[in-house]
Enzyme design. Structure first.
Site, PDB file in Angstrom:
ATOM      1  N   GLY A  88      -9.308  -4.116  -2.833  1.00 52.25           N
ATOM      2  CA  GLY A  88     -10.217  -5.184  -2.447  1.00 52.25           C
ATOM      3  C   GLY A  88     -11.637  -4.902  -2.907  1.00 52.25           C
ATOM      4  O   GLY A  88     -12.349  -5.807  -3.376  1.00 52.25           O
ATOM      5  N   VAL A 132      -5.248   2.288  -0.434  1.00 52.78           N
ATOM      6  CA  VAL A 132      -5.106   1.621  -1.726  1.00 52.78           C
ATOM      7  C   VAL A 132      -5.432   0.136  -1.606  1.00 52.78           C
ATOM      8  O   VAL A 132      -6.118  -0.437  -2.456  1.00 52.78           O
ATOM      9  CB  VAL A 132      -3.697   1.842  -2.304  1.00 52.78           C
ATOM     10  N   ASP A 133      -4.942  -0.501  -0.557  1.00 54.84           N
ATOM     11  CA  ASP A 133      -5.232  -1.921  -0.361  1.00 54.84           C
ATOM     12  C   ASP A 133      -6.735  -2.169  -0.264  1.00 54.84           C
ATOM     13  O   ASP A 133      -7.271  -3.079  -0.898  1.00 54.84           O
ATOM     14  CB  ASP A 133      -4.553  -2.419   0.921  1.00 54.84           C
ATOM     15  N   GLN A 134      -7.418  -1.391   0.569  1.00 56.73           N
ATOM     16  CA  GLN A 134      -8.839  -1.621   0.752  1.00 56.73           C
ATOM     17  C   GLN A 134      -9.632  -1.282  -0.504  1.00 56.73           C
ATOM     18  O   GLN A 134     -10.571  -2.004  -0.860  1.00 56.73           O
ATOM     19  CB  GLN A 134      -9.364  -0.837   1.951  1.00 56.73           C
ATOM     20  N   ASP A 160       0.804  -1.210   0.000  1.00 53.84           N
ATOM     21  CA  ASP A 160       0.000   0.000   0.000  1.00 53.84           C
ATOM     22  C   ASP A 160       0.846   1.272   0.000  1.00 53.84           C
ATOM     23  O   ASP A 160       0.664   2.153  -0.835  1.00 53.84           O
ATOM     24  CB  ASP A 160      -0.928  -0.017   1.230  1.00 53.84           C
TER      25      ASP A 160
END
Length: 376
Positions: free
Chosen positions: A176, A171-173, A143
């Site tokens: 997802g 960014v990660d979430q 991220d």
């Protein structure tokens, strides 16, 4: 809070081979809404099991927050016997989620092409750092490194300070979430074609997609956007202001809201000041406007003032810490904190469906490989 519901995705079978954040978050969203999700970890487990403190029963809270509503299993997919087990599991599965380094599953003979030939209805979702091809294809991305590379850090921070990482793994979430969206699109298309497809959600692509309005501003004038602290690049007042107690955020997007703000602050003539008469002028003269608003807010209690403004039609909020946000009366009213038994508390699904709401059925699979083996 346990809601008895089959869920919008009841009957959907998902094999979640992913680790860390983006992929597991995707699997949890699907599980919350009724999908049967089986999380398969390598023998050493998802590395986020050790990402603490804090820990609960020896497992990091980080892992627990991303893996509810999943059953658990451990497989060493580098071994042929484990791959045979995976084939058996995929025989009646709808979705496979994975985030292996590009080429790893292909090396094992279980890449997309091989699995699509064997399971033509399977939707294969890969979450990755940069995608599989291109100059950076197949490389590892986390991220913070993606925030740095896609420009997010460059516009985050005080004007005279250093670039800053957004404190949450944005960014990660978001990746997802994009994976969930892609999976649901592919499932919908499968009702017409009868075929699955490859869904790719990369952190790099997602990071670039989050740059609005900075990206569109740059396309318009090619001027590198500058850091503006808590202020908005295009509109004002859209910033944090001090009060007599907690700071408050004001987000004024149009003339009506600005007039309401001035009335609530007992300065109605301010909305007629020629320096601040339009959104463009308020943005251009933001330093002068900020000075006036700081003075008007200096003797006002922040929480009370923010609620008064909000109820008057002015977007505003007190600056709360995590504890206060999670314990806010509206958080409770919206059912945004979920508990299961005495051992699990987490943030509930933000997706509200009227007939088939999310439900919370399974604790995260925190057992060891030996415990998982004995449970079967």
């Amino acid at each position: 809070m346990t809601i008895p519901s089959a869920g919008a995705l009841a009957g959907l079978r998902v094999i979640d081979l992913s680790r860390v954040l983006g992929g597991p978050y995707c699997g949890q969203v699907l599980g919350d809404h009724g999908a049967d999700v089986l999380k398969i970890e390598p023998p050493q487990g998802d590395e986020t099991r050790t990402w603490g403190p804090p820990f609960q029963a020896g497992v990091a809270a980080y892992y627990i927050g991303l893996n509810r509503n999943k059953r658990g299993m451990y497989l060493d997919l580098s071994q042929e016997s484990a791959r045979q087990t995976l084939y058996e599991l995929l025989a009646d599965a709808d979705v496979l989620i994975e985030n292996f380094k590009t080429g790893t599953m292909e090396k094992w003979g279980i890449g997309y092409e091989a699995l699509a030939a064997r399971f033509p209805r399977l939707i294969h979702c890969r979450v990755s750092g940069f995608g599989a091809d291109g100059p950076l294809g197949g490389l590892v991305g986390y991220d913070a490194s993606i925030q740095a590379m896609t420009g997010i850090m460059s516009v985050n921070g005080e004007p005279d300070g250093e670039p800053l990482r957004v404190g949450v793994p944005l960014v990660d979430q978001a990746t997802g979430m994009n994976a969930v969206i892609g999976i649901l699109m592919a499932l919908y298309e499968r009702t017409r074609s009868g075929l699955g497809q490859f869904v790719e959600a990369s952190l790099f692509d997602t990071g670039l997609s989050l740059l609005h309005p900075y990206s569109t501003n740059w396309f318009a004038n090619q001027q590198p956007p500058q850091r503006s602290g808590n202020a908005h690049a295009n509109i004002y007042p859209y910033d944090i202001f001090p009060s007599a107690s907690v700071p408050i955020f004001l987000g004024v997007g149009n003339d009506k809201q600005f007039a309401l703000l001035c009335q609530c602050l007992d300065a109605p003539s301010l909305s007629e000041d020629p320096r601040f008469a339009t959104p463009k002028l308020r943005s251009l003269n933001r330093a002068e406007l900020r000075s006036v608003l700081v003075s008007l807010l200096a003797n006002r209690e922040g929480v009370e003032c923010a609620e008064q403004l909000l109820r008057s039609g002015v977007p505003s909020a007190p600056l709360l810490n995590i504890e206060a946000a999670l314990q806010h009366p509206h958080t409770r009213h919206r059912g945004m904190v979920v508990t299961m038994g005495d051992s699990y508390t987490g943030v509930a699904s933000p997706i509200k469906l009227s007939r088939t709401p999310a439900s919370y059925r399974l604790l995260p699979p925190v057992g060891t490989p030996e415990e998982a083996k004995n449970a079967r």
